[in-house]
Design a protein around this motif. Structure first.
Motif, PDB file in Angstrom:
ATOM      1  N   GLU A 123       5.157  34.374 -46.201  1.00  0.00           N
ATOM      2  CA  GLU A 123       6.189  33.394 -45.792  1.00  0.00           C
ATOM      3  C   GLU A 123       6.389  32.413 -46.856  1.00  0.00           C
ATOM      4  OE1 GLU A 123       6.862  32.477 -41.667  1.00  0.00           O
ATOM      5  OE2 GLU A 123       4.737  33.298 -41.497  1.00  0.00           O
ATOM      6  N   GLY A 124       5.700  32.328 -47.950  1.00  0.00           N
ATOM      7  CA  GLY A 124       5.761  31.666 -49.283  1.00  0.00           C
ATOM      8  C   GLY A 124       5.077  30.426 -49.271  1.00  0.00           C
ATOM      9  N   PHE A 125       3.804  30.061 -48.553  1.00  0.00           N
ATOM     10  CA  PHE A 125       2.955  29.149 -48.591  1.00  0.00           C
ATOM     11  C   PHE A 125       1.804  29.486 -49.731  1.00  0.00           C
ATOM     12  CE2 PHE A 125       4.683  28.663 -44.187  1.00  0.00           C
ATOM     13  CZ  PHE A 125       5.000  27.309 -44.046  1.00  0.00           C
ATOM     14  N   LEU A 126       1.796  28.478 -50.253  1.00  0.00           N
ATOM     15  CA  LEU A 126       0.541  28.566 -51.386  1.00  0.00           C
ATOM     16  C   LEU A 126      -0.672  27.916 -50.937  1.00  0.00           C
ATOM     17  CD1 LEU A 126       2.119  27.632 -54.806  1.00  0.00           C
ATOM     18  CD2 LEU A 126       0.878  29.717 -54.261  1.00  0.00           C
ATOM     19  N   ILE A 127      -1.860  28.473 -50.761  1.00  0.00           N
ATOM     20  CA  ILE A 127      -2.868  28.048 -50.175  1.00  0.00           C
ATOM     21  C   ILE A 127      -4.021  27.955 -51.172  1.00  0.00           C
ATOM     22  CG2 ILE A 127      -4.753  28.744 -48.426  1.00  0.00           C
ATOM     23  CD1 ILE A 127      -2.651  30.360 -46.893  1.00  0.00           C
ATOM     24  N   PRO A 128      -4.686  26.926 -51.292  1.00  0.00           N
ATOM     25  CA  PRO A 128      -5.568  26.572 -52.452  1.00  0.00           C
ATOM     26  C   PRO A 128      -7.123  27.042 -52.149  1.00  0.00           C
ATOM     27  CG  PRO A 128      -5.079  24.453 -51.237  1.00  0.00           C
ATOM     28  CD  PRO A 128      -4.260  25.502 -50.834  1.00  0.00           C
ATOM     29  N   CYS A 129      -7.533  27.087 -50.685  1.00  0.00           N
ATOM     30  CA  CYS A 129      -8.752  27.494 -50.315  1.00  0.00           C
ATOM     31  C   CYS A 129      -8.791  28.065 -48.906  1.00  0.00           C
ATOM     32  CB  CYS A 129      -9.468  26.135 -50.133  1.00  0.00           C
ATOM     33  SG  CYS A 129     -11.278  26.502 -49.403  1.00  0.00           S
ATOM     34  N   LEU A 130      -9.437  29.226 -48.989  1.00  0.00           N
ATOM     35  CA  LEU A 130      -9.585  30.101 -48.042  1.00  0.00           C
ATOM     36  C   LEU A 130     -10.114  29.715 -46.555  1.00  0.00           C
ATOM     37  CD1 LEU A 130      -9.155  33.013 -46.938  1.00  0.00           C
ATOM     38  CD2 LEU A 130     -11.543  33.608 -47.763  1.00  0.00           C
ATOM     39  N   TYR A 131     -10.861  28.356 -46.622  1.00  0.00           N
ATOM     40  CA  TYR A 131     -11.272  27.948 -45.585  1.00  0.00           C
ATOM     41  C   TYR A 131     -10.381  27.008 -44.821  1.00  0.00           C
ATOM     42  CZ  TYR A 131     -14.666  25.173 -42.595  1.00  0.00           C
ATOM     43  OH  TYR A 131     -15.216  24.681 -41.674  1.00  0.00           O
ATOM     44  N   PHE A 132      -9.640  26.245 -45.731  1.00  0.00           N
ATOM     45  CA  PHE A 132      -8.969  25.007 -45.035  1.00  0.00           C
ATOM     46  C   PHE A 132      -7.491  25.469 -44.781  1.00  0.00           C
ATOM     47  CE2 PHE A 132     -12.394  22.934 -47.525  1.00  0.00           C
ATOM     48  CZ  PHE A 132     -12.532  22.108 -46.819  1.00  0.00           C
ATOM     49  N   GLU A 133      -6.632  24.718 -44.034  1.00  0.00           N
ATOM     50  CA  GLU A 133      -5.416  24.980 -43.747  1.00  0.00           C
ATOM     51  C   GLU A 133      -4.360  24.470 -44.631  1.00  0.00           C
ATOM     52  OE1 GLU A 133      -3.711  26.679 -41.609  1.00  0.00           O
ATOM     53  OE2 GLU A 133      -5.584  27.692 -40.183  1.00  0.00           O
ATOM     54  N   ASP A 134      -4.678  23.764 -45.519  1.00  0.00           N
ATOM     55  CA  ASP A 134      -3.929  23.093 -46.502  1.00  0.00           C
ATOM     56  C   ASP A 134      -3.202  24.054 -47.210  1.00  0.00           C
ATOM     57  OD1 ASP A 134      -5.233  20.644 -45.838  1.00  0.00           O
ATOM     58  OD2 ASP A 134      -6.435  20.431 -47.340  1.00  0.00           O
ATOM     59  N   ALA A 135      -1.740  23.654 -47.177  1.00  0.00           N
ATOM     60  CA  ALA A 135      -0.765  24.738 -47.698  1.00  0.00           C
ATOM     61  C   ALA A 135       0.568  24.064 -48.382  1.00  0.00           C
ATOM     62  CB  ALA A 135      -0.508  25.917 -47.300  1.00  0.00           C
ATOM     63  N   MET A 136       1.196  24.458 -49.211  1.00  0.00           N
ATOM     64  CA  MET A 136       2.396  24.028 -49.598  1.00  0.00           C
ATOM     65  C   MET A 136       3.456  25.182 -49.729  1.00  0.00           C
ATOM     66  SD  MET A 136       2.049  20.816 -52.246  1.00  0.00           S
ATOM     67  CE  MET A 136       3.766  20.110 -52.227  1.00  0.00           C
ATOM     68  N   SER A 137       4.803  24.991 -49.389  1.00  0.00           N
ATOM     69  CA  SER A 137       5.580  26.038 -49.440  1.00  0.00           C
ATOM     70  C   SER A 137       6.742  26.000 -50.825  1.00  0.00           C
ATOM     71  CB  SER A 137       6.700  26.110 -48.346  1.00  0.00           C
ATOM     72  OG  SER A 137       7.447  27.191 -48.209  1.00  0.00           O
ATOM     73  N   ILE A 138       6.550  27.442 -51.272  1.00  0.00           N
ATOM     74  CA  ILE A 138       7.512  27.390 -52.375  1.00  0.00           C
ATOM     75  C   ILE A 138       8.804  28.142 -52.016  1.00  0.00           C
ATOM     76  CG2 ILE A 138       5.715  27.267 -53.955  1.00  0.00           C
ATOM     77  CD1 ILE A 138       6.135  30.613 -54.201  1.00  0.00           C
ATOM     78  N   LYS A 139       9.039  28.616 -50.718  1.00  0.00           N
ATOM     79  CA  LYS A 139      10.083  29.446 -50.271  1.00  0.00           C
ATOM     80  C   LYS A 139      11.157  28.993 -50.773  1.00  0.00           C
ATOM     81  CE  LYS A 139      10.058  31.062 -46.040  1.00  0.00           C
ATOM     82  NZ  LYS A 139       9.846  31.395 -44.410  1.00  0.00           N
ATOM     83  N   ASP A 140      11.656  27.778 -50.425  1.00  0.00           N
ATOM     84  CA  ASP A 140      13.083  27.365 -50.741  1.00  0.00           C
ATOM     85  C   ASP A 140      13.438  27.324 -52.135  1.00  0.00           C
ATOM     86  OD1 ASP A 140      13.795  26.734 -48.108  1.00  0.00           O
ATOM     87  OD2 ASP A 140      13.110  24.948 -48.146  1.00  0.00           O
ATOM     88  N   ALA A 141      12.186  26.997 -52.899  1.00  0.00           N
ATOM     89  CA  ALA A 141      12.558  26.866 -54.284  1.00  0.00           C
ATOM     90  C   ALA A 141      12.660  28.117 -55.042  1.00  0.00           C
ATOM     91  CB  ALA A 141      11.284  26.412 -54.961  1.00  0.00           C
ATOM     92  N   VAL A 142      12.076  29.368 -54.615  1.00  0.00           N
ATOM     93  CA  VAL A 142      12.291  30.455 -55.229  1.00  0.00           C
ATOM     94  C   VAL A 142      13.576  31.189 -54.791  1.00  0.00           C
ATOM     95  CG1 VAL A 142       9.809  31.094 -56.013  1.00  0.00           C
ATOM     96  CG2 VAL A 142      10.662  31.918 -53.558  1.00  0.00           C
ATOM     97  N   ARG A 143      13.724  30.981 -53.424  1.00  0.00           N
ATOM     98  CA  ARG A 143      14.889  31.454 -52.800  1.00  0.00           C
ATOM     99  C   ARG A 143      16.350  30.806 -53.487  1.00  0.00           C
ATOM    100  NH1 ARG A 143      14.262  32.365 -46.221  1.00  0.00           N
ATOM    101  NH2 ARG A 143      13.206  34.381 -46.670  1.00  0.00           N
ATOM    102  N   ASN A 144      16.244  29.772 -53.952  1.00  0.00           N
ATOM    103  CA  ASN A 144      17.450  29.023 -54.627  1.00  0.00           C
ATOM    104  C   ASN A 144      17.286  29.012 -56.330  1.00  0.00           C
ATOM    105  OD1 ASN A 144      18.999  28.245 -52.253  1.00  0.00           O
ATOM    106  ND2 ASN A 144      16.925  27.618 -51.842  1.00  0.00           N
ATOM    107  N   ASN A 145      16.273  29.798 -56.802  1.00  0.00           N
ATOM    108  CA  ASN A 145      15.909  29.900 -58.255  1.00  0.00           C
ATOM    109  C   ASN A 145      15.736  28.730 -58.692  1.00  0.00           C
ATOM    110  OD1 ASN A 145      16.647  32.890 -58.438  1.00  0.00           O
ATOM    111  ND2 ASN A 145      18.613  32.488 -58.154  1.00  0.00           N
ATOM    112  N   ARG A 146      14.794  27.669 -58.077  1.00  0.00           N
ATOM    113  CA  ARG A 146      14.462  26.558 -58.600  1.00  0.00           C
ATOM    114  C   ARG A 146      12.878  26.664 -59.101  1.00  0.00           C
ATOM    115  NH1 ARG A 146      16.798  24.295 -54.065  1.00  0.00           N
ATOM    116  NH2 ARG A 146      14.780  23.729 -53.275  1.00  0.00           N
ATOM    117  N   ILE A 147      13.065  27.528 -60.209  1.00  0.00           N
ATOM    118  CA  ILE A 147      11.482  28.047 -60.639  1.00  0.00           C
ATOM    119  C   ILE A 147      10.689  26.949 -60.970  1.00  0.00           C
ATOM    120  CG2 ILE A 147      10.253  29.595 -62.149  1.00  0.00           C
ATOM    121  CD1 ILE A 147      12.027  30.909 -59.727  1.00  0.00           C
ATOM    122  N   ASP A 148      11.251  25.906 -61.789  1.00  0.00           N
ATOM    123  CA  ASP A 148      10.620  24.873 -62.149  1.00  0.00           C
ATOM    124  C   ASP A 148       9.846  24.002 -61.088  1.00  0.00           C
ATOM    125  OD1 ASP A 148      11.085  25.216 -65.046  1.00  0.00           O
ATOM    126  OD2 ASP A 148      12.691  23.718 -65.057  1.00  0.00           O
TER     127      ASP A 148
END
Length: 323
Positions: free
Chosen positions: A261-286
């Motif tokens: 679903e496009g969430f970047l997860i920094p650690c397997l243990y924790f729930e912290d995550a940020m989504s790149i979904k909108d950025a890649v779907r709209n070609n905002r690669i930077d």
């Protein structure tokens, strides 16, 4: 080059293509209903590839495809070929439960897959059925054999659980040794999606079981790029143990995870995550790259499984991240 907030080089991206799974394993999600995320919520292969491509450009050298069970997603071989065609020397691997593997292993190899990790927790049909909650062993063994036959480098993963398959450790080890497959025993990572009361064996307990039959093995100097500590028999065969409960397990962590679903997860243990979904779907690669770097800045120093408390249980749903 990608560096996290603790100076660790991150060059390994694990990409989950689905959270769906055809098993209901005791140590993962035994109570989860057989359902799935609507297709429109998932990143397409094209959008996943946009992020993989830029991640490779930023320094990722290893890409592992995971799930859920990744073979449940159609046309996986075509997705693998997209990555291989972009950079054919990338370390391209897959983790699977092996149930559907026999019919697609050749396609995966031809698409550019190099290595495959397959779960095999027991060679006993009844205990395999108890763990996965369906009759799976014959199909898994067929998948393992076919993967090896078509030339994929095979590794076996085994999670020993007390009172279930802890009695099978040596038998699984000997099976892998006879086939020249590398086996890694994985300490059960306590999480609140697993079967209540499930208890795993720690590395010392696993080694004690093995040493009763094979007392003469030695510890191999640790390869910091591997999550496993390896041990070598007198004949040269090596087996590994993945030890998330050890204090030094996280010191050389080089991994980051992307969910379907496009969430970047920094650690397997924790729930912290940020989504790149909108950025890649709209070609905002930077923008996606900036999110990646932000996630790496916030990557925790270590998990809490190494805590001395017996109550450290992750809320992470491993079926979303592929472990």
């Amino acid at each position: 080059m990608l560096i996290d907030g603790f100076g660790r080089k991150v060059d390994y991206l694990r990409v989950s293509v689905t959270e769906r799974c055809n098993f209901r394993c005791q140590y993962c999600m035994p109570e989860k209903p057989f359902s799935w995320v609507p297709k429109e919520n998932l990143l397409s292969y094209e959008d996943l590839f946009k992020f993989i491509k830029v991640s490779i450009d930023e320094g990722i050298k290893k890409v592992r495809i995971t799930g859920g069970e990744p073979l449940l997603r159609e046309d996986l071989d075509k997705f693998i070929k997209m990555v291989f065609d972009y950079k054919n020397d990338i370390d391209l691997a897959l983790t699977t439960n092996g149930f559907l593997l026999s019919s697609i292993a050749k396609k995966l190899k031809e698409a550019g897959l190099k290595r495959i990790n397959i779960s095999l927790d027991t060679l006993n049909k009844d205990r395999a059925k108890q763990i996965a909650q369906k009759d799976v062993l014959d199909k898994v063994l067929e998948g393992i054999e076919e993967a090896s036959k078509v030339g994929l480098k095979v590794k076996i993963n085994c999670v020993p659980i007390k009172g279930i398959n802890d009695i099978d450790i040596v038998e699984v080890l000997e099976f892998c040794k006879s086939k020249a497959y590398v086996i890694r025993f994985i300490e059960f990572m306590e999480n609140n999606h697993a079967k209540a009361g499930a208890k795993g064996l720690n590395s010392d307990e696993i080694l004690k079981v093995i040493s009763k039959k094979y007392p003469n093995f030695v510890k191999v100097p640790r390869d910091t790029s591997s999550p496993a500590q390896y041990y070598r028999f007198e004949d040269g065969y090596e087996f590994g143990i993945i030890e998330p409960h050890k204090d030094d397990f996280c010191s050389s962590c080089n991994r980051i995870r992307l969910t379907a679903e496009g969430f970047l997860i920094p650690c397997l243990y924790f729930e912290d995550a940020m989504s790149i979904k909108d950025a890649v779907r709209n070609n905002r690669i930077d923008e996606a790259v900036n999110i990646l770097k932000k996630v790496l800045e916030n990557k925790p120093e270590k998990n809490k499984w190494s805590s001395k408390s017996d109550n450290e249980i992750s809320t992470r749903a491993f079926y979303q991240t592929g472990g």
